[in-house]
Scaffold this active site. Structure first.
Site, mmCIF file in Angstrom:
data_model
loop_
_atom_site.group_PDB
_atom_site.id
_atom_site.type_symbol
_atom_site.label_atom_id
_atom_site.label_comp_id
_atom_site.label_asym_id
_atom_site.label_seq_id
_atom_site.Cartn_x
_atom_site.Cartn_y
_atom_site.Cartn_z
ATOM 1 N N ASP A 35 45.251 11.305 51.767
ATOM 2 C CA ASP A 35 45.819 10.528 52.867
ATOM 3 C C ASP A 35 46.921 9.720 52.209
ATOM 4 O O ASP A 35 46.631 8.757 51.483
ATOM 5 C CB ASP A 35 44.771 9.605 53.490
ATOM 6 N N HIS A 36 48.168 10.102 52.418
ATOM 7 C CA HIS A 36 49.214 9.514 51.589
ATOM 8 C C HIS A 36 49.370 8.013 51.794
ATOM 9 O O HIS A 36 49.924 7.324 50.943
ATOM 10 C CB HIS A 36 50.552 10.257 51.754
ATOM 11 N N HIS A 44 45.338 7.773 58.693
ATOM 12 C CA HIS A 44 46.041 6.605 58.156
ATOM 13 C C HIS A 44 45.510 5.281 58.721
ATOM 14 O O HIS A 44 45.253 4.341 57.995
ATOM 15 C CB HIS A 44 47.546 6.688 58.444
#
Ligand code: BG6
Length: 486
Positions: free
Chosen positions: A175-176, A238
């Site tokens: 999950d960047h 996110h």
């Protein structure tokens, strides 16, 4: 510092994510001398081309996604020199697998990372074929891009398929947002300062807002996006990760399971939003034709070329049912085609219990901590102060501002730079564990079902606005307003 030698295999190597994010991230790590001479990068995709053509494709992508002043000829040559390409349909067991085996020859001692930058429906088949081709070595890791599945059941199926081949500690679900500097700083802000933690609960906090506003539309990803929508694309991953970092209890250390054990408790404490309350606790929206910064932009349906009920905006009143957060709403909001690109977390404190200054001094505004995630990363604390002057006492709320750009002159690395190196190091603390993905989907599925059962339409909003009016009403009903509404 250099990371240990590695072979990095990117499936979906010619795709948007690889060219826009992964290759630039690896290029920057090259520029910072983090890659050992013997580390190799291998792009895999179905496109029938050779290594030279792939290198040319990457050069073009770097020119597009990396500022010109950061591209140094020597670094670029070194970087391209370690890249090869294998044309392969990785979902099929037959085909060019021997070429990949050959590209990975003599790499058994190194870290070997398989990054699956493809649709999640392909993850299982690719993993099986990797095993079939006998490519798993002691330091193998597999990286799964989000979204994993489209609901809890499909995510489970994907996780089962991948889990049949790889052990949980080898699986890195990315999950960047967790790699963003400002998101990592959230933990430092909370747990590296004595100041905030004693106030960090329902005793002193009135509510929390998390906003991720994007100016862009669906950008050529309409096929994927129309099936996903904002809830699955942004909130399931996110937003819930951000919410966890704001709401979790202090872990005793930052080791991977300590953090993830705390996050999962938050996810499990999220109050379900069902058909009875979707209307009062969620807003769905879809952009129509409008204007951003004076430029006219098309509506979602026009971009898609078809009518659709998919949401490009969502706002939610979430609640965490535990001792620390009882009665504190977490308002979440994200949308495409908003007036500007910015993301922030707002911690709205309660008002002081009594005004000793009297009404004439001006209104006492409650403290507010704003953690700006992007752009202009920073922290801003609104505090009350006296307006200077010999006259009567006058008060004003003013910001105490920390701008990272002004304080730290260094370049801000992209989230993927940190996360890709973590996959090489074998450090999964900033990646999602299987139970987190599962709990996040469980909460999202209830909302999806609620929307379906209640037949909740996506309300129109003009591109360039802050979403449908109902989003403002979601807070107004509670006598509150979004931070930007001031
Ligand atoms: C991705 C979503 O995960 O995050 C995109 O799929 C979205 O739709 C993107 O645009 C936003 O990321 P960032 O880092 O630009 O805020």
């Amino acid at each position: 510092m250099q990371v240990n030698p590695f072979d990095y295999v990117v499936f979906g190597g010619t795709g948007d994510l690889a060219l826009r994010k992964l290759m630039p991230a690896l290029y920057y790590r090259e520029r910072d001398h983090q890659l050992t001479d013997d580390s190799r990068i291998i792009g895999v995709s179905r496109t029938d081309q050779n290594t030279e053509a792939f290198r040319a494709q990457i050069t073009k992508a770097l020119e597009q996604f990396v500022p010109a002043e950061d591209i140094e000829a020597g670094v670029l040559a070194r970087f391209l020199g370690r890249i090869t390409y294998v044309p392969l349909d990785a979902t099929k067991p037959a085909g060019n697998w021997p070429l990949l085996v050959d590209a990975l020859k003599d790499g058994g001692e190194k870290a070997r990372v398989f990054y699956l930058a493809t649709s999640p429906v392909l993850f299982g088949a690719i993993c099986r074929n990797i095993k079939e081709a006998d490519l798993i070595c002691p330091k193998t890791r597999v990286v799964l891009e989000k979204p994993i599945g489209k609901d809890q059941a499909s995510a489970n199926a994907v996780n089962n398929e991948v889990g049949a081949i790889f052990k949980e500690e080898q699986i890195f679900r990315i999950d960047h947002y967790l790699g963003k500097e400002s998101v990592q700083n959230l933990m430092v802000l909370r747990f590296g300062n004595a100041l905030f933690e004693p106030l960090w609960s329902a005793n002193y906090i009135d509510h929390v807002q998390i906003t991720v506003a994007e100016k862009v539309g669906v950008e050529g990803r309409a096929d994927y996006y129309d099936k996903a929508g904002a809830l699955r694309d942004m909130v399931q991953n996110h937003f819930l990760q951000l919410l966890c970092l704001v709401a979790m209890e202090p872990p005793s250390s930052l080791t991977e399971d300590m953090i993830r054990n705390e996050k999962i408790k938050v996810l499990r404490a999220l109050r379900p939003i069902t058909a009875q309350d979707v209307k009062s606790r969620t807003v769905r929206g879809q952009y129509r034709q409008g204007a951003i910064e004076g430029k006219s932009v098309a509506g979602y349906a026009e971009e898609l070329g078809a009518s659709s009920n998919t949401e490009t905006f969502v706002a939610i009143k979430a609640e965490v049912d535990n001792w620390r957060w009882g009665g504190v709403p977490f308002y979440l909001r994200t949308g495409k085609r908003m007036p500007t690109r910015y993301s922030e977390i707002v911690i709205q404190f309660k008002a002081v219990p009594h005004n000793v200054f009297g009404r004439g001094a001006g209104e006492l505004t409650a403290n507010r901590l704003v953690i700006r995630l992007q752009p202009d990363e920073g922290v801003n604390l609104q505090i009350m102060t006296k307006v200077p002057g010999p006259g009567g006492l006058r008060l004003r709320s003013v910001p105490l501002n920390l701008s990272y750009a002004e304080t730290f002159k260094d370049r801000y690395p992209d989230a993927y730079e940190r996360l890709l190196m973590d996959t090489v190091r074998g450090n999964p603390s900033l990646f999602m564990r299987r139970d987190e993905v599962d709990a996040a989907w469980a909460w999202i599925d209830t909302i999806q079902k609620g929307w379906k059962d209640a037949d909740q339409p996506a309300e129109p909003y003009p591109a360039g606005s802050w979403g449908p009016l109902s989003a403002a009403l979601l807070l107004a009903r509670d006598d509150r307003r979004w931070n930007d509404a001031d």
